[in-house]
Scaffold this motif. Sequence first.
Motif, mmCIF file in Angstrom:
data_model
loop_
_atom_site.group_PDB
_atom_site.id
_atom_site.type_symbol
_atom_site.label_atom_id
_atom_site.label_comp_id
_atom_site.label_asym_id
_atom_site.label_seq_id
_atom_site.Cartn_x
_atom_site.Cartn_y
_atom_site.Cartn_z
ATOM 1 N N ARG A 175 0.806 -1.229 0.000
ATOM 2 C CA ARG A 175 0.000 0.000 0.000
ATOM 3 C C ARG A 175 0.838 1.277 0.000
ATOM 4 O O ARG A 175 0.351 2.337 -0.396
ATOM 5 C CB ARG A 175 -0.938 0.016 1.210
ATOM 6 C CG ARG A 175 -1.972 -1.102 1.209
ATOM 7 C CD ARG A 175 -2.762 -1.100 2.513
ATOM 8 N NE ARG A 175 -3.316 0.220 2.802
ATOM 9 C CZ ARG A 175 -3.307 0.789 4.005
ATOM 10 N NH1 ARG A 175 -2.762 0.167 5.043
ATOM 11 N NH2 ARG A 175 -3.844 1.986 4.181
ATOM 12 N N PHE A 176 2.084 1.187 0.490
ATOM 13 C CA PHE A 176 2.885 2.387 0.660
ATOM 14 C C PHE A 176 4.279 2.214 0.066
ATOM 15 O O PHE A 176 4.881 1.126 0.149
ATOM 16 C CB PHE A 176 3.037 2.737 2.144
ATOM 17 C CG PHE A 176 1.756 3.132 2.820
ATOM 18 C CD1 PHE A 176 1.287 4.436 2.749
ATOM 19 C CD2 PHE A 176 1.012 2.194 3.525
ATOM 20 C CE1 PHE A 176 0.096 4.797 3.376
ATOM 21 C CE2 PHE A 176 -0.176 2.547 4.149
ATOM 22 C CZ PHE A 176 -0.631 3.852 4.079
ATOM 23 N N PHE A 190 4.650 7.294 0.905
ATOM 24 C CA PHE A 190 3.584 7.776 0.039
ATOM 25 C C PHE A 190 2.578 6.643 -0.153
ATOM 26 O O PHE A 190 2.968 5.505 -0.440
ATOM 27 C CB PHE A 190 4.131 8.165 -1.337
ATOM 28 C CG PHE A 190 5.179 9.237 -1.329
ATOM 29 C CD1 PHE A 190 4.832 10.563 -1.547
ATOM 30 C CD2 PHE A 190 6.516 8.925 -1.115
ATOM 31 C CE1 PHE A 190 5.797 11.557 -1.552
ATOM 32 C CE2 PHE A 190 7.489 9.913 -1.121
ATOM 33 C CZ PHE A 190 7.133 11.235 -1.336
ATOM 34 N N ALA A 191 1.306 6.937 -0.022
ATOM 35 C CA ALA A 191 0.282 5.959 -0.368
ATOM 36 C C ALA A 191 0.314 5.752 -1.881
ATOM 37 O O ALA A 191 0.433 6.707 -2.655
ATOM 38 C CB ALA A 191 -1.092 6.446 0.074
ATOM 39 N N GLY A 193 -1.559 4.861 -5.164
ATOM 40 C CA GLY A 193 -2.906 4.842 -5.701
ATOM 41 C C GLY A 193 -3.002 4.105 -7.019
ATOM 42 O O GLY A 193 -2.066 3.415 -7.452
ATOM 43 N N ASP A 194 -4.116 4.272 -7.690
ATOM 44 C CA ASP A 194 -4.331 3.629 -8.976
ATOM 45 C C ASP A 194 -3.281 4.081 -9.987
ATOM 46 O O ASP A 194 -2.935 5.265 -10.052
ATOM 47 C CB ASP A 194 -5.730 3.971 -9.516
ATOM 48 C CG ASP A 194 -6.850 3.387 -8.668
ATOM 49 O OD1 ASP A 194 -6.557 2.433 -7.898
ATOM 50 O OD2 ASP A 194 -7.978 3.884 -8.759
ATOM 51 N N ALA A 197 0.005 6.177 -8.988
ATOM 52 C CA ALA A 197 0.011 7.562 -8.516
ATOM 53 C C ALA A 197 0.300 7.586 -7.015
ATOM 54 O O ALA A 197 -0.247 6.787 -6.253
ATOM 55 C CB ALA A 197 -1.332 8.224 -8.794
ATOM 56 N N LEU A 198 1.161 8.490 -6.601
ATOM 57 C CA LEU A 198 1.535 8.598 -5.200
ATOM 58 C C LEU A 198 0.759 9.718 -4.514
ATOM 59 O O LEU A 198 0.554 10.799 -5.083
ATOM 60 C CB LEU A 198 3.034 8.863 -5.059
ATOM 61 C CG LEU A 198 3.971 7.757 -5.565
ATOM 62 C CD1 LEU A 198 5.423 8.148 -5.317
ATOM 63 C CD2 LEU A 198 3.668 6.413 -4.916
ATOM 64 N N GLY A 199 0.343 9.442 -3.282
ATOM 65 C CA GLY A 199 -0.318 10.461 -2.486
ATOM 66 C C GLY A 199 0.680 11.453 -1.912
ATOM 67 O O GLY A 199 1.858 11.487 -2.291
ATOM 68 N N ARG A 200 0.233 12.256 -0.968
ATOM 69 C CA ARG A 200 1.107 13.249 -0.348
ATOM 70 C C ARG A 200 2.162 12.563 0.511
ATOM 71 O O ARG A 200 1.933 11.496 1.088
ATOM 72 C CB ARG A 200 0.284 14.201 0.517
ATOM 73 C CG ARG A 200 -0.714 15.042 -0.269
ATOM 74 C CD ARG A 200 -1.489 15.972 0.640
ATOM 75 N NE ARG A 200 -0.596 16.914 1.332
ATOM 76 C CZ ARG A 200 -1.004 17.824 2.213
ATOM 77 N NH1 ARG A 200 -2.294 17.884 2.536
ATOM 78 N NH2 ARG A 200 -0.153 18.636 2.790
ATOM 79 N N ARG A 201 3.306 13.205 0.611
ATOM 80 C CA ARG A 201 4.381 12.662 1.449
ATOM 81 C C ARG A 201 3.982 12.705 2.911
ATOM 82 O O ARG A 201 3.465 13.706 3.394
ATOM 83 C CB ARG A 201 5.670 13.483 1.250
ATOM 84 C CG ARG A 201 6.879 12.871 1.963
ATOM 85 C CD ARG A 201 8.048 13.851 2.028
ATOM 86 N NE ARG A 201 7.721 15.002 2.873
ATOM 87 C CZ ARG A 201 7.746 14.990 4.186
ATOM 88 N NH1 ARG A 201 8.088 13.890 4.861
ATOM 89 N NH2 ARG A 201 7.416 16.079 4.875
ATOM 90 N N GLU A 202 4.222 11.598 3.612
ATOM 91 C CA GLU A 202 3.996 11.519 5.051
ATOM 92 C C GLU A 202 5.325 11.245 5.738
ATOM 93 O O GLU A 202 6.112 10.424 5.272
ATOM 94 C CB GLU A 202 3.027 10.385 5.388
ATOM 95 C CG GLU A 202 1.676 10.460 4.712
ATOM 96 C CD GLU A 202 0.850 9.220 4.994
ATOM 97 O OE1 GLU A 202 1.038 8.588 6.052
ATOM 98 O OE2 GLU A 202 0.023 8.856 4.148
#
Length: 323
Positions: A175-176, A190-191, A193-194, A197-202
């Motif tokens: 997932r990450f 980063f999560a 995605g489809d 695509a990477l989500g916001r940096r955590e």
Amino acid sequence: MSVAAVGLSDLRFIGRDLARPECVLTTAGGEIFVSDRRGGITRLHPDGGQELIRARGVADFLPNGFSLLPDRSFAIANLGPEGGAWRMMPDGVLIPEVLEVDGMRLPATNFVNADHSSGELRLWVSVSTRHVPREGAFRKDVADGYLVLKDRNGVRIAADGLGFTNENKVDPSGRFLYVNETMARRLSRFAIGDGGALGRRETVAEFGAGTFPDGFEFDAEGGIWIASVVSNRLLRISPDGTETVVLEDSDPEVVAAVERKYQESGLARADIDAGRERTLANLASVAFGGPDLKTVHLGSLFGDRIATFRSAIAGAEPAHWRY
């Protein structure tokens, strides 16, 4: 489970005459593969034998972080002047994988992570900095590193603005995507995605004085083990965020001097290499191996052997474990 600290007397060493074994990985068959500055990958056999698989086709090829693929080829980051990510076949022949993105040639490249979590092969490529030479990014106020994704849809920048992008890996859940930022002194994720695509940096963890994160690995209990250059420090981050120093081999005065230069944005190559004279020879990577995945293997920038020790906690089974 908590992890007990180990000392230098607990270490055992394998291999001989290795050259910059910066990245190390293991398989269920008992093989150990390490990057080799002579231009290839050295395979250590369970019977103690070893061989250098020398890359062919690129001058001044300097392997850095790499992954093992199902056909027993390697996806390798080239830290040499040609840069880029390459496929090295079992006979050493090099095939280009990612040499440019958005019309920009990849410079000296840090790590290639082969990810199969989506059911297809995806390559996540770490580029530490756009600076040439790279030493221009040895500052806490520079964040021009990025991650490149190659999949069936092509090649693109997946994340940008990172503080000296180092090793990246997908976690066991798929997932990450996790990545060490050496000069930002943090572990980020980063999560996914489809379509990759990477989500916001955590921010997963921020590191204090003397810790400059390089390689890392996941364990079977949700922990993350971090290798730090300069201080030769091995950390474990537990699932609740607790940081434990598992092993350290440093000169406190040397580390303090490097820390002062870091705070003043005055680091030079010699400062990053400050751990080279110690037993762990500038610790750079960590991998779990052995039949039960409880033998910790440590790669380094200046060693000629691989340090190992036994852990009560097993590593998570990596994607390449049964290749």
